[in-house]
Design an enzyme around this catalytic site. Structure first.
Site, mmCIF file in Angstrom:
data_model
loop_
_atom_site.group_PDB
_atom_site.id
_atom_site.type_symbol
_atom_site.label_atom_id
_atom_site.label_comp_id
_atom_site.label_asym_id
_atom_site.label_seq_id
_atom_site.Cartn_x
_atom_site.Cartn_y
_atom_site.Cartn_z
ATOM 1 N N SER A 141 0.862 -1.187 0.000
ATOM 2 C CA SER A 141 0.000 0.000 0.000
ATOM 3 C C SER A 141 0.888 1.224 0.000
ATOM 4 O O SER A 141 2.033 1.180 0.483
ATOM 5 C CB SER A 141 -0.878 0.024 1.257
ATOM 6 O OG SER A 141 -1.529 1.280 1.383
ATOM 7 N N TYR A 154 -1.707 -1.034 10.540
ATOM 8 C CA TYR A 154 -1.746 -1.218 9.080
ATOM 9 C C TYR A 154 -0.505 -0.632 8.414
ATOM 10 O O TYR A 154 0.145 -1.288 7.586
ATOM 11 C CB TYR A 154 -3.014 -0.560 8.537
ATOM 12 C CG TYR A 154 -3.270 -0.793 7.065
ATOM 13 C CD1 TYR A 154 -3.932 -1.937 6.635
ATOM 14 C CD2 TYR A 154 -2.877 0.135 6.109
ATOM 15 C CE1 TYR A 154 -4.180 -2.155 5.280
ATOM 16 C CE2 TYR A 154 -3.118 -0.067 4.761
ATOM 17 C CZ TYR A 154 -3.779 -1.211 4.353
ATOM 18 O OH TYR A 154 -4.023 -1.425 3.013
#
Ligand code: NAD
Length: 247
Positions: A141, A154
């Site tokens: 990401s 995350y």
């Protein structure tokens, strides 16, 4: 150059928005696909839609004891080892740093980082044993390199995944196994729908130079590049697809 004829792909989290798209893309390029999900029924419709070159297999990526069984099932269904792995399963827990609990951290790490290690190692061990080359794509990401509030586990997991990608690339190159990270920017899916409906999420979109969210289709070409012979000299790379957000 981008053909995947004769290849076998294993996709984790294939019931999700991006996982299902990745499966369709790889299948469309000629690969057989193993659709891995925690529940078979979550990918049954996709498997049926794709037809004989697709099979559904059960895998919770946090469950180390069942990773080998899932690959056995995929090999049986597809007729040989999977030489493409898309490490796509992922979760996010959105809470401020002060409110994140150890259980939140552990859950995100277990899926987003440990899961990629377990599944990547299993895929690689089988390819090495079969003396076959392959391509592993870890779905990272833009948040592996940038930070927004509320996703401590995350961002840390995705940053770790970029280093795991490089580590795997260095150690597996001698076996002809390439390992790269595909790092999407923001794509509206179940993982972040609430965030992009909020004002901070809308403000985030305004900061993207292209001033829009990504779509699954924006990832089609980059995925094929990393999975196919077109990316033959790419390994250990992070391919960022984010509309310029991280520039
Ligand atoms: P999604 O929620 O639609 O898909 C995630 C999938 O992972 C789901 O199918 C879910 O069932 C599966 N999953 C969760 N825990 C699992 C487990 N323990 N074992 C097996 N499968 C499990 O979200 P998405 O946006 O399609 O996310 C796919 C990947 O893309 C994730 O790794 C995510 O971090 C990454 N990503 C998404 C975006 C975005 O903006 N949507 C941006 C960058 C990266």
């Amino acid at each position: 150059l981008f053909s995947l004829d004769g290849r076998r792909a294993f996709i984790t989290g294939a019931s999700g928005v991006l996982g299902a798209h990745f499966a369709r893309v790889l299948h469309g390029a000629g690969a057989q696909v193993a659709l891995a999900a925690r529940r078979m029924d979550a990918v049954a419709a996709l498997a049926a839609d794709l037809g004989p070159r697709a099979a559904a297999v059960t895998l919770d990526v946090t469950d180390a004891a069942h990773v080998a069984a899932a690959f056995d099932a995929a090999e049986t269904a597809l007729g040989g080892p999977c030489d493409i792995l898309i490490n796509n399963a992922g979760i996010a827990v959105t809470k401020s740093f002060l409110q994140q609990e150890a259980a939140d951290w552990d859950a995100v790490m277990a899926v987003n980082l440990r899961g990629c290690f377990l599944v990547g190692q299993e895929a690689a061990r089988r390819l090495v044993a079969a003396k076959q080359p392959g391509a592993i794509v870890n779905i990272a990401s833009v948040l592996g390199e940038r930070v927004i509030p509320g996703v401590a586990g995350y961002t840390a997991a995705k940053a770790g995944l970029l280093q795991l990608t490089r580590q795997m690339a260095v150690e597996l190159a001698r076996y002809g196994i390439r390992v790269n990270a595909l790092a999407p920017g923001y794509v509206a899916t179940d993982i972040n729908r609430d965030y992009f409906a909020s004002e901070p999420g809308q403000a985030m979109i305004r900061r993207v130079p292209q001033r829009r969210l990504g779509s699954p289709e924006d990832l089609t070409g980059p995925l094929l590049l990393l999975a196919s012979a077109a990316g033959a000299h790419m390994t250990g790379a992070t391919l960022t697809v984010d509309g310029g957000h991280s520039v």
